[in-house]
Design a protein around this motif. Structure first.
Motif, PDB file in Angstrom:
ATOM      1  N   LEU A 138       4.964   8.273  -3.064  1.00  0.00           N
ATOM      2  CA  LEU A 138       4.592   7.977  -4.605  1.00  0.00           C
ATOM      3  C   LEU A 138       5.319   9.127  -5.316  1.00  0.00           C
ATOM      4  N   THR A 139       5.874   8.636  -6.511  1.00  0.00           N
ATOM      5  CA  THR A 139       6.607   9.702  -7.418  1.00  0.00           C
ATOM      6  C   THR A 139       5.318  10.620  -8.264  1.00  0.00           C
TER       7      THR A 139
ATOM      8  N   SER B 194       4.362  10.749 -11.370  1.00  0.00           N
ATOM      9  CA  SER B 194       3.701   9.867 -12.373  1.00  0.00           C
ATOM     10  C   SER B 194       2.653   8.866 -11.807  1.00  0.00           C
ATOM     11  N   GLN B 195       2.814   8.286 -10.425  1.00  0.00           N
ATOM     12  CA  GLN B 195       2.238   7.331  -9.873  1.00  0.00           C
ATOM     13  C   GLN B 195       0.943   8.528  -9.231  1.00  0.00           C
ATOM     14  N   THR B 196       1.103   9.429  -8.544  1.00  0.00           N
ATOM     15  CA  THR B 196       0.190   9.972  -8.050  1.00  0.00           C
ATOM     16  C   THR B 196      -0.710  10.795  -9.363  1.00  0.00           C
TER      17      THR B 196
ATOM     18  N   PHE C 233      -1.618   8.837 -12.082  1.00  0.00           N
ATOM     19  CA  PHE C 233      -2.148   7.630 -12.451  1.00  0.00           C
ATOM     20  C   PHE C 233      -3.321   7.238 -11.198  1.00  0.00           C
ATOM     21  N   LEU C 234      -2.963   7.580 -10.040  1.00  0.00           N
ATOM     22  CA  LEU C 234      -3.934   7.029  -8.936  1.00  0.00           C
ATOM     23  C   LEU C 234      -4.870   8.071  -8.945  1.00  0.00           C
TER      24      LEU C 234
ATOM     25  N   LEU D 256       0.987   0.051 -10.045  1.00  0.00           N
ATOM     26  CA  LEU D 256       1.711   1.512 -10.292  1.00  0.00           C
ATOM     27  C   LEU D 256       2.657   1.546 -11.355  1.00  0.00           C
ATOM     28  N   PRO D 257       2.342   2.595 -12.205  1.00  0.00           N
ATOM     29  CA  PRO D 257       3.612   2.662 -13.166  1.00  0.00           C
ATOM     30  C   PRO D 257       5.027   2.958 -12.689  1.00  0.00           C
ATOM     31  N   ARG D 258       5.974   2.631 -13.252  1.00  0.00           N
ATOM     32  CA  ARG D 258       7.228   2.839 -12.639  1.00  0.00           C
ATOM     33  C   ARG D 258       7.904   4.359 -12.878  1.00  0.00           C
TER      34      ARG D 258
END
Length: 101
Positions: free
Chosen positions: A5-6, A8-10, A12-13, A98-100
């Motif tokens: 995970l990037t 930004s994805q982390t 978001f989660l 997930l966001p890119r």
């Protein structure tokens, strides 16, 4: 294969997991094949899961969480105290987009 995970994805989660209740709890027996099988099913259904780890010292908790992520191919989103948040996209029907980046 673990899910990467990037940042930004982390982030978001972590926001998605905030209101979740812990669905599973590891007890004194530690990580058993039955527990891993149950976690696999829950990850397939929900994708984002909170797990309570009932180990006394930090090293034991970290070892259990590392074993869970490696055996299920999930990613550790967050760990606070005795609670870990795990994520793995569903193979059948994905619910979380997930966001890119």
């Amino acid at each position: 294969m673990s899910t990467a995970l990037t940042s930004s994805q982390t982030r978001f989660l972590r926001g998605q997991a905030h209101d979740l209740k812990a669905l599973l709890q590891i007890g004194g027996k530690g990580v058993t094949p039955a527990f891993v099988a149950q976690l696999e099913e829950v990850l397939e259904l929900h994708e984002l899961v909170k797990v309570k780890v009932a180990a006394e010292d930090r090293e034991a908790r970290d070892a259990m969480i590392a074993e869970l992520t490696s055996s299920t191919g999930s990613a550790l989103v967050q760990r606070i105290g005795h609670t870990a948040v795990l994520y793995r996209p569903s193979k059948e029907k994905r619910q979380i987009v997930l966001p890119r980046g």
